[in-house]
Write a protein that holds these residues in place. Structure first.
Motif, mmCIF file in Angstrom:
data_model
loop_
_atom_site.group_PDB
_atom_site.id
_atom_site.type_symbol
_atom_site.label_atom_id
_atom_site.label_comp_id
_atom_site.label_asym_id
_atom_site.label_seq_id
_atom_site.Cartn_x
_atom_site.Cartn_y
_atom_site.Cartn_z
ATOM 1 N N VAL A 1 0.941 -1.181 0.325
ATOM 2 C CA VAL A 1 -0.480 -0.367 -0.046
ATOM 3 C C VAL A 1 0.738 1.235 0.802
ATOM 4 O O VAL A 1 0.423 2.255 -0.394
ATOM 5 N N PHE A 2 1.944 1.625 0.442
ATOM 6 C CA PHE A 2 2.946 2.367 1.078
ATOM 7 C C PHE A 2 3.461 2.654 -0.426
ATOM 8 O O PHE A 2 3.497 3.779 -1.073
ATOM 9 N N VAL A 3 3.993 2.109 -1.452
ATOM 10 C CA VAL A 3 4.569 1.944 -2.046
ATOM 11 C C VAL A 3 3.672 2.573 -3.463
ATOM 12 O O VAL A 3 3.924 3.497 -4.420
ATOM 13 N N THR A 4 3.040 1.982 -3.426
ATOM 14 C CA THR A 4 1.781 1.910 -4.397
ATOM 15 C C THR A 4 1.136 3.757 -4.501
ATOM 16 O O THR A 4 1.229 4.160 -5.117
ATOM 17 N N MET A 5 0.489 3.882 -3.154
ATOM 18 C CA MET A 5 0.584 5.037 -2.628
ATOM 19 C C MET A 5 1.710 6.310 -3.219
ATOM 20 O O MET A 5 1.256 7.113 -3.673
ATOM 21 N N ALA B 1 -4.877 4.202 2.799
ATOM 22 C CA ALA B 1 -3.612 4.547 1.741
ATOM 23 C C ALA B 1 -3.831 6.093 1.387
ATOM 24 O O ALA B 1 -2.755 7.146 0.995
ATOM 25 N N PHE B 2 -4.891 7.172 1.999
ATOM 26 C CA PHE B 2 -5.443 8.213 1.320
ATOM 27 C C PHE B 2 -4.693 9.073 2.339
ATOM 28 O O PHE B 2 -4.624 10.305 1.676
ATOM 29 N N PHE B 3 -4.868 9.457 3.612
ATOM 30 C CA PHE B 3 -4.141 9.961 4.787
ATOM 31 C C PHE B 3 -2.248 9.627 4.028
ATOM 32 O O PHE B 3 -1.143 10.416 4.701
ATOM 33 N N LEU B 4 -1.628 8.460 3.685
ATOM 34 C CA LEU B 4 -0.877 8.377 3.393
ATOM 35 C C LEU B 4 -0.063 9.663 2.554
ATOM 36 O O LEU B 4 0.176 10.696 1.981
ATOM 37 N N ALA B 5 -1.295 9.679 0.830
ATOM 38 C CA ALA B 5 -1.008 10.382 0.330
ATOM 39 C C ALA B 5 -0.763 11.993 0.523
ATOM 40 O O ALA B 5 -0.522 12.853 0.524
ATOM 41 N N LEU B 6 -1.715 12.065 2.200
ATOM 42 C CA LEU B 6 -1.683 13.469 2.752
ATOM 43 C C LEU B 6 -0.563 14.072 3.498
ATOM 44 O O LEU B 6 0.350 14.914 3.907
ATOM 45 N N LEU C 1 7.490 15.576 13.301
ATOM 46 C CA LEU C 1 6.028 15.803 13.067
ATOM 47 C C LEU C 1 5.522 14.946 11.796
ATOM 48 O O LEU C 1 4.944 13.879 11.842
ATOM 49 N N ALA C 2 6.355 14.599 10.674
ATOM 50 C CA ALA C 2 6.175 14.529 9.777
ATOM 51 C C ALA C 2 6.498 12.580 9.604
ATOM 52 O O ALA C 2 5.586 11.665 9.481
ATOM 53 N N ALA C 3 7.325 12.617 10.730
ATOM 54 C CA ALA C 3 7.773 10.878 10.978
ATOM 55 C C ALA C 3 6.358 10.335 12.007
ATOM 56 O O ALA C 3 6.255 9.368 11.609
ATOM 57 N N PHE C 4 6.257 11.008 13.394
ATOM 58 C CA PHE C 4 4.903 11.118 13.654
ATOM 59 C C PHE C 4 3.595 10.151 13.304
ATOM 60 O O PHE C 4 3.321 9.577 12.844
ATOM 61 N N GLY C 5 3.274 11.804 11.932
ATOM 62 C CA GLY C 5 2.344 11.183 11.088
ATOM 63 C C GLY C 5 2.126 9.443 10.296
ATOM 64 O O GLY C 5 1.575 9.019 9.951
ATOM 65 N N LEU C 6 3.477 9.855 9.762
ATOM 66 C CA LEU C 6 4.228 8.747 8.595
ATOM 67 C C LEU C 6 3.794 7.492 9.171
ATOM 68 O O LEU C 6 3.014 6.609 8.890
ATOM 69 N N THR C 7 3.931 7.544 10.590
ATOM 70 C CA THR C 7 4.439 5.738 11.788
ATOM 71 C C THR C 7 3.306 5.489 11.761
ATOM 72 O O THR C 7 2.317 4.608 11.828
ATOM 73 N N MET C 8 2.213 6.837 12.233
ATOM 74 C CA MET C 8 0.496 6.493 12.675
ATOM 75 C C MET C 8 -0.526 6.085 11.381
ATOM 76 O O MET C 8 -0.963 5.226 11.978
ATOM 77 N N THR C 9 0.017 6.437 10.654
ATOM 78 C CA THR C 9 -1.153 6.467 9.246
ATOM 79 C C THR C 9 0.180 5.001 9.230
ATOM 80 O O THR C 9 -1.125 3.887 8.528
ATOM 81 N N LEU C 10 0.901 4.485 9.023
ATOM 82 C CA LEU C 10 1.346 2.883 8.875
ATOM 83 C C LEU C 10 0.647 1.815 9.518
ATOM 84 O O LEU C 10 0.644 0.848 9.380
ATOM 85 N N TRP D 1 -2.372 2.472 11.346
ATOM 86 C CA TRP D 1 -3.253 2.372 10.608
ATOM 87 C C TRP D 1 -3.383 0.961 9.844
ATOM 88 O O TRP D 1 -4.381 0.120 10.288
ATOM 89 N N ILE D 2 -2.889 1.549 8.895
ATOM 90 C CA ILE D 2 -2.794 0.067 7.211
ATOM 91 C C ILE D 2 -2.626 -1.138 8.221
ATOM 92 O O ILE D 2 -3.316 -1.601 7.586
ATOM 93 N N TYR D 3 -1.514 -1.007 8.716
ATOM 94 C CA TYR D 3 -1.190 -2.333 9.862
ATOM 95 C C TYR D 3 -2.749 -3.137 10.254
ATOM 96 O O TYR D 3 -2.263 -3.812 9.471
ATOM 97 N N LEU D 4 -2.764 -2.154 10.952
ATOM 98 C CA LEU D 4 -3.927 -3.156 11.626
ATOM 99 C C LEU D 4 -5.557 -3.582 11.230
ATOM 100 O O LEU D 4 -5.761 -4.464 11.283
ATOM 101 N N GLU D 5 -6.019 -2.637 10.283
ATOM 102 C CA GLU D 5 -7.057 -2.825 9.209
ATOM 103 C C GLU D 5 -6.489 -4.356 8.164
ATOM 104 O O GLU D 5 -7.083 -4.977 8.407
ATOM 105 N N MET D 6 -5.039 -4.034 7.959
ATOM 106 C CA MET D 6 -4.815 -5.312 7.604
ATOM 107 C C MET D 6 -4.640 -6.655 7.941
ATOM 108 O O MET D 6 -5.392 -7.549 7.376
#
Length: 298
Positions: free
Chosen positions: A177-181, A246-251, A271-280, A282-287
Protein backbone atom coordinates in the motif's frame (compact mmCIF):
# COMPACT_ATOMS: atom_id res chain seq x y z
CA UNK A 1 -1.87 20.99 15.41
CA UNK A 2 -4.05 19.64 12.67
CA UNK A 3 -4.26 16.14 11.30
CA UNK A 4 -3.88 14.20 8.13
CA UNK A 5 -4.20 10.83 9.75
CA UNK A 6 -7.34 8.96 10.72
CA UNK A 7 -7.02 9.15 14.50
CA UNK A 8 -5.20 12.20 15.83
CA UNK A 9 -4.62 15.81 14.82
CA UNK A 10 -1.35 17.52 14.16
CA UNK A 11 -0.17 20.70 12.48
CA UNK A 12 -0.05 20.40 8.72
CA UNK A 13 2.64 21.48 6.29
CA UNK A 14 0.30 22.07 3.38
CA UNK A 15 0.51 25.10 1.19
CA UNK A 16 -3.12 24.51 0.37
CA UNK A 17 -4.86 23.90 3.66
CA UNK A 18 -4.17 27.07 5.57
CA UNK A 19 -3.35 25.36 8.87
CA UNK A 20 -1.52 27.33 11.50
CA UNK A 21 2.25 27.33 11.35
CA UNK A 22 3.20 26.35 7.85
CA UNK A 23 0.53 28.36 6.08
CA UNK A 24 -1.08 30.89 8.36
CA UNK A 25 -1.35 33.09 5.31
CA UNK A 26 0.12 33.18 1.80
CA UNK A 27 3.81 32.41 2.16
CA UNK A 28 6.81 34.08 0.63
CA UNK A 29 7.21 32.35 -2.68
CA UNK A 30 3.50 31.62 -2.71
CA UNK A 31 0.90 32.48 -5.33
CA UNK A 32 1.29 35.56 -7.46
CA UNK A 33 -1.24 37.30 -9.63
CA UNK A 34 -0.68 36.44 -13.23
CA UNK A 35 1.76 33.63 -12.48
CA UNK A 36 1.80 30.88 -15.08
CA UNK A 37 3.04 27.31 -14.73
CA UNK A 38 3.07 27.31 -10.94
CA UNK A 39 1.06 24.43 -9.45
CA UNK A 40 0.67 26.36 -6.21
CA UNK A 41 -0.35 29.66 -7.77
CA UNK A 42 -4.02 28.97 -7.11
CA UNK A 43 -3.70 30.37 -3.64
CA UNK A 44 -4.88 29.23 -0.25
CA UNK A 45 -8.52 28.05 -0.34
CA UNK A 46 -8.92 28.38 3.43
CA UNK A 47 -7.14 31.58 4.38
CA UNK A 48 -7.81 35.19 3.54
CA UNK A 49 -4.89 36.89 1.80
CA UNK A 50 -2.91 39.29 3.91
CA UNK A 51 -1.50 42.64 2.98
CA UNK A 52 2.10 41.52 3.33
CA UNK A 53 2.59 37.84 2.54
CA UNK A 54 5.65 36.46 4.30
CA UNK A 55 7.33 33.19 5.10
CA UNK A 56 6.88 32.59 8.87
CA UNK A 57 10.14 30.66 9.10
CA UNK A 58 12.69 33.11 7.79
CA UNK A 59 13.27 36.68 6.85
CA UNK A 60 13.90 36.29 3.18
CA UNK A 61 15.32 39.38 1.44
CA UNK A 62 14.11 37.91 -1.83
CA UNK A 63 10.50 37.55 -0.69
CA UNK A 64 9.16 40.20 -3.05
CA UNK A 65 11.07 38.68 -5.94
CA UNK A 66 9.66 35.27 -4.99
CA UNK A 67 6.14 36.67 -5.01
CA UNK A 68 6.64 38.19 -8.44
CA UNK A 69 7.83 34.91 -9.90
CA UNK A 70 5.32 32.80 -7.97
CA UNK A 71 7.90 30.19 -6.93
CA UNK A 72 8.30 28.87 -3.37
CA UNK A 73 11.90 29.90 -2.74
CA UNK A 74 13.78 28.59 0.28
CA UNK A 75 14.93 30.93 3.02
CA UNK A 76 18.48 32.23 2.82
CA UNK A 77 19.49 30.43 6.03
CA UNK A 78 19.47 26.72 5.21
CA UNK A 79 21.25 25.17 8.19
CA UNK A 80 18.06 24.58 10.16
CA UNK A 81 15.67 23.72 7.35
CA UNK A 82 13.86 20.41 7.14
CA UNK A 83 15.15 18.13 4.40
CA UNK A 84 14.01 14.83 2.97
CA UNK A 85 16.97 13.17 4.65
CA UNK A 86 15.71 14.44 8.02
CA UNK A 87 12.24 13.00 7.38
CA UNK A 88 13.61 9.65 6.21
CA UNK A 89 16.00 9.38 9.16
CA UNK A 90 13.41 10.20 11.80
CA UNK A 91 10.77 8.01 10.20
CA UNK A 92 13.31 5.20 10.19
CA UNK A 93 13.90 5.74 13.92
CA UNK A 94 10.21 5.72 14.83
CA UNK A 95 9.38 2.73 12.65
CA UNK A 96 12.48 0.97 13.97
CA UNK A 97 11.19 1.42 17.51
CA UNK A 98 7.78 0.07 16.48
CA UNK A 99 9.42 -3.01 14.95
CA UNK A 100 11.71 -3.49 17.96
CA UNK A 101 8.81 -3.23 20.39
CA UNK A 102 6.78 -5.68 18.31
CA UNK A 103 9.68 -8.15 18.25
CA UNK A 104 10.07 -7.96 22.04
CA UNK A 105 6.35 -8.53 22.60
CA UNK A 106 6.30 -11.43 20.14
CA UNK A 107 9.37 -13.18 21.56
CA UNK A 108 8.30 -12.68 25.19
CA UNK A 109 4.73 -13.70 24.36
CA UNK A 110 3.44 -10.55 26.04
CA UNK A 111 0.03 -11.02 27.64
CA UNK A 112 -2.85 -9.29 25.88
CA UNK A 113 -3.92 -7.23 28.94
CA UNK A 114 -0.42 -5.78 29.18
CA UNK A 115 -0.39 -5.16 25.44
CA UNK A 116 -3.72 -3.33 25.60
CA UNK A 117 -2.35 -1.23 28.47
CA UNK A 118 0.70 -0.34 26.38
CA UNK A 119 -1.58 0.58 23.49
CA UNK A 120 -3.68 2.87 25.67
CA UNK A 121 -0.59 4.63 27.03
CA UNK A 122 0.68 5.01 23.46
CA UNK A 123 -2.62 6.60 22.52
CA UNK A 124 -2.33 9.07 25.41
CA UNK A 125 1.20 10.02 24.36
CA UNK A 126 0.03 10.52 20.79
CA UNK A 127 -2.84 12.74 21.94
CA UNK A 128 -0.51 14.85 24.10
CA UNK A 129 1.86 15.33 21.16
CA UNK A 130 -1.03 16.14 18.86
CA UNK A 131 -2.10 19.09 21.02
CA UNK A 132 1.40 20.53 21.30
CA UNK A 133 2.49 23.20 18.86
CA UNK A 134 5.99 21.78 18.57
CA UNK A 135 7.22 18.20 18.32
CA UNK A 136 8.52 16.51 21.46
CA UNK A 137 10.79 13.64 20.37
CA UNK A 138 10.43 11.87 23.73
CA UNK A 139 6.65 11.66 23.28
CA UNK A 140 6.95 10.46 19.71
CA UNK A 141 9.56 7.82 20.52
CA UNK A 142 7.61 6.67 23.58
CA UNK A 143 4.52 6.31 21.41
CA UNK A 144 6.44 4.25 18.84
CA UNK A 145 7.92 1.87 21.42
CA UNK A 146 4.65 1.25 23.25
CA UNK A 147 2.67 0.95 20.03
CA UNK A 148 5.19 -1.67 18.93
CA UNK A 149 4.51 -3.72 22.07
CA UNK A 150 0.78 -3.57 21.35
CA UNK A 151 1.18 -4.54 17.69
CA UNK A 152 3.56 -7.40 18.51
CA UNK A 153 1.23 -8.97 21.07
CA UNK A 154 -1.88 -8.59 18.90
CA UNK A 155 -0.05 -9.95 15.86
CA UNK A 156 1.26 -12.93 17.84
CA UNK A 157 -2.23 -13.72 19.09
CA UNK A 158 -3.82 -13.49 15.65
CA UNK A 159 -1.00 -15.46 14.06
CA UNK A 160 -1.29 -18.24 16.68
CA UNK A 161 -5.01 -18.59 17.29
CA UNK A 162 -6.82 -17.00 14.33
CA UNK A 163 -4.90 -17.09 11.06
CA UNK A 164 -1.41 -18.54 10.76
CA UNK A 165 0.86 -16.30 8.71
CA UNK A 166 -1.48 -13.33 9.02
CA UNK A 167 1.17 -11.06 10.55
CA UNK A 168 3.65 -11.44 7.69
CA UNK A 169 0.87 -11.04 5.13
CA UNK A 170 -0.23 -7.83 6.87
CA UNK A 171 3.35 -6.49 6.81
CA UNK A 172 3.70 -7.23 3.11
CA UNK A 173 0.28 -5.74 2.42
CA UNK A 174 1.16 -2.55 4.30
CA UNK A 175 4.41 -2.22 2.33
CA UNK A 176 2.51 -2.72 -0.91
CA UNK A 177 0.00 0.00 0.00
CA UNK A 178 2.82 2.41 0.90
CA UNK A 179 4.74 1.86 -2.34
CA UNK A 180 1.59 2.01 -4.47
CA UNK A 181 0.41 5.26 -2.92
CA UNK A 182 3.88 6.80 -3.19
CA UNK A 183 3.95 6.02 -6.92
CA UNK A 184 0.42 7.33 -7.43
CA UNK A 185 1.31 10.52 -5.57
CA UNK A 186 4.62 11.13 -7.34
CA UNK A 187 3.02 10.61 -10.76
CA UNK A 188 0.17 12.96 -9.71
CA UNK A 189 -2.46 10.33 -10.40
CA UNK A 190 -3.59 11.09 -6.84
CA UNK A 191 -3.70 14.84 -6.23
CA UNK A 192 -4.12 16.24 -2.75
CA UNK A 193 -6.42 19.25 -2.90
CA UNK A 194 -8.55 21.10 -0.38
CA UNK A 195 -11.62 19.15 -1.54
CA UNK A 196 -9.73 15.85 -1.32
CA UNK A 197 -8.69 16.67 2.25
CA UNK A 198 -12.18 17.77 3.30
CA UNK A 199 -13.90 14.66 1.98
CA UNK A 200 -11.22 12.40 3.43
CA UNK A 201 -11.63 13.89 6.90
CA UNK A 202 -15.41 13.45 6.68
CA UNK A 203 -15.06 9.83 5.57
CA UNK A 204 -12.52 9.02 8.28
CA UNK A 205 -14.69 10.61 10.96
CA UNK A 206 -17.69 8.55 9.86
CA UNK A 207 -15.52 5.42 9.83
CA UNK A 208 -14.30 6.05 13.38
CA UNK A 209 -17.79 6.79 14.66
CA UNK A 210 -19.12 3.52 13.22
CA UNK A 211 -16.14 1.66 14.70
CA UNK A 212 -16.79 3.16 18.14
CA UNK A 213 -20.52 2.36 17.98
CA UNK A 214 -19.77 -1.20 16.92
CA UNK A 215 -17.30 -1.56 19.80
CA UNK A 216 -19.89 -0.34 22.30
CA UNK A 217 -22.43 -2.87 21.04
CA UNK A 218 -19.79 -5.60 21.32
CA UNK A 219 -18.93 -4.64 24.91
CA UNK A 220 -22.48 -4.23 26.20
CA UNK A 221 -24.38 -6.52 23.86
CA UNK A 222 -21.85 -9.25 23.27
CA UNK A 223 -21.13 -11.06 20.02
CA UNK A 224 -20.00 -9.15 16.94
CA UNK A 225 -21.89 -5.98 17.73
CA UNK A 226 -23.33 -4.52 14.54
CA UNK A 227 -21.25 -6.87 12.40
CA UNK A 228 -18.82 -4.25 11.07
CA UNK A 229 -15.84 -6.41 12.00
CA UNK A 230 -16.93 -9.86 10.88
CA UNK A 231 -18.41 -11.63 7.89
CA UNK A 232 -19.08 -9.91 4.57
CA UNK A 233 -19.73 -6.51 6.12
CA UNK A 234 -16.47 -6.82 8.04
CA UNK A 235 -14.58 -7.47 4.79
CA UNK A 236 -16.07 -4.36 3.18
CA UNK A 237 -15.36 -2.32 6.30
CA UNK A 238 -11.75 -3.56 6.35
CA UNK A 239 -11.19 -2.62 2.71
CA UNK A 240 -12.60 0.85 3.36
CA UNK A 241 -10.27 1.23 6.35
CA UNK A 242 -7.23 0.32 4.24
CA UNK A 243 -8.25 2.73 1.48
CA UNK A 244 -8.68 5.54 4.01
CA UNK A 245 -5.22 4.84 5.39
CA UNK A 246 -3.78 4.85 1.87
CA UNK A 247 -5.33 8.24 1.11
CA UNK A 248 -4.01 9.62 4.37
CA UNK A 249 -0.55 8.52 3.24
CA UNK A 250 -0.98 10.79 0.23
CA UNK A 251 -1.85 13.62 2.61
CA UNK A 252 1.29 12.86 4.63
CA UNK A 253 3.40 12.96 1.44
CA UNK A 254 1.88 16.32 0.56
CA UNK A 255 2.69 17.74 3.97
CA UNK A 256 6.30 16.59 3.77
CA UNK A 257 6.69 18.00 0.27
CA UNK A 258 5.24 21.35 1.26
CA UNK A 259 7.21 21.56 4.50
CA UNK A 260 10.46 21.12 2.59
CA UNK A 261 9.44 23.58 -0.12
CA UNK A 262 8.64 26.26 2.43
CA UNK A 263 11.76 25.77 4.50
CA UNK A 264 10.10 24.41 7.64
CA UNK A 265 12.37 24.06 10.69
CA UNK A 266 14.29 20.80 10.94
CA UNK A 267 12.44 19.84 14.12
CA UNK A 268 9.23 19.56 12.11
CA UNK A 269 10.62 16.40 10.53
CA UNK A 270 9.68 14.69 13.81
CA UNK A 271 6.04 15.57 13.12
CA UNK A 272 6.35 14.16 9.62
CA UNK A 273 7.78 10.92 11.03
CA UNK A 274 5.05 10.84 13.68
CA UNK A 275 2.29 11.19 11.11
CA UNK A 276 3.72 8.62 8.72
CA UNK A 277 4.21 6.12 11.53
CA UNK A 278 0.65 6.54 12.80
CA UNK A 279 -0.78 6.11 9.31
CA UNK A 280 1.27 2.97 8.66
CA UNK A 281 0.15 1.53 12.00
CA UNK A 282 -3.45 2.25 11.01
CA UNK A 283 -3.02 0.45 7.67
CA UNK A 284 -1.28 -2.52 9.29
CA UNK A 285 -4.05 -3.02 11.86
CA UNK A 286 -6.76 -2.83 9.21
CA UNK A 287 -4.79 -5.22 7.00
CA UNK A 288 -4.33 -7.67 9.89
CA UNK A 289 -8.04 -7.52 10.71
CA UNK A 290 -9.04 -8.07 7.07
CA UNK A 291 -6.73 -11.05 6.65
CA UNK A 292 -8.08 -12.55 9.86
CA UNK A 293 -11.64 -12.28 8.58
CA UNK A 294 -10.78 -13.70 5.16
CA UNK A 295 -8.88 -16.69 6.54
CA UNK A 296 -11.48 -17.22 9.26
CA UNK A 297 -14.15 -17.63 6.56
CA UNK A 298 -12.17 -20.37 4.79
Amino acid sequence: MRSSNPVFSRRGFSRDNGHAGFNAGPQAGGPAVGTQGNPYAGGNPYAQPTAAPTNPYAQNPYAQQDLQHGAPQAPVTTGNRMTMDDVVARTGITLGLVIAGAAVAWIMDLALPLAVGAGLVAMVLALVQSFKRKPVPALILGYAALEGLFLGAISNYVNTFVAEGAAMQAVLGTMAVFVTMLVLYKTRIVRVTARFTRYLIIAATAFLVLTAVNLLFMVFGGGDGLGFRSGGLGIVFGIVGILLGAFFLALDFKQVEDGIAYGAPREESWLAAFGLTMTLVWIYLEMLRLISILQGND
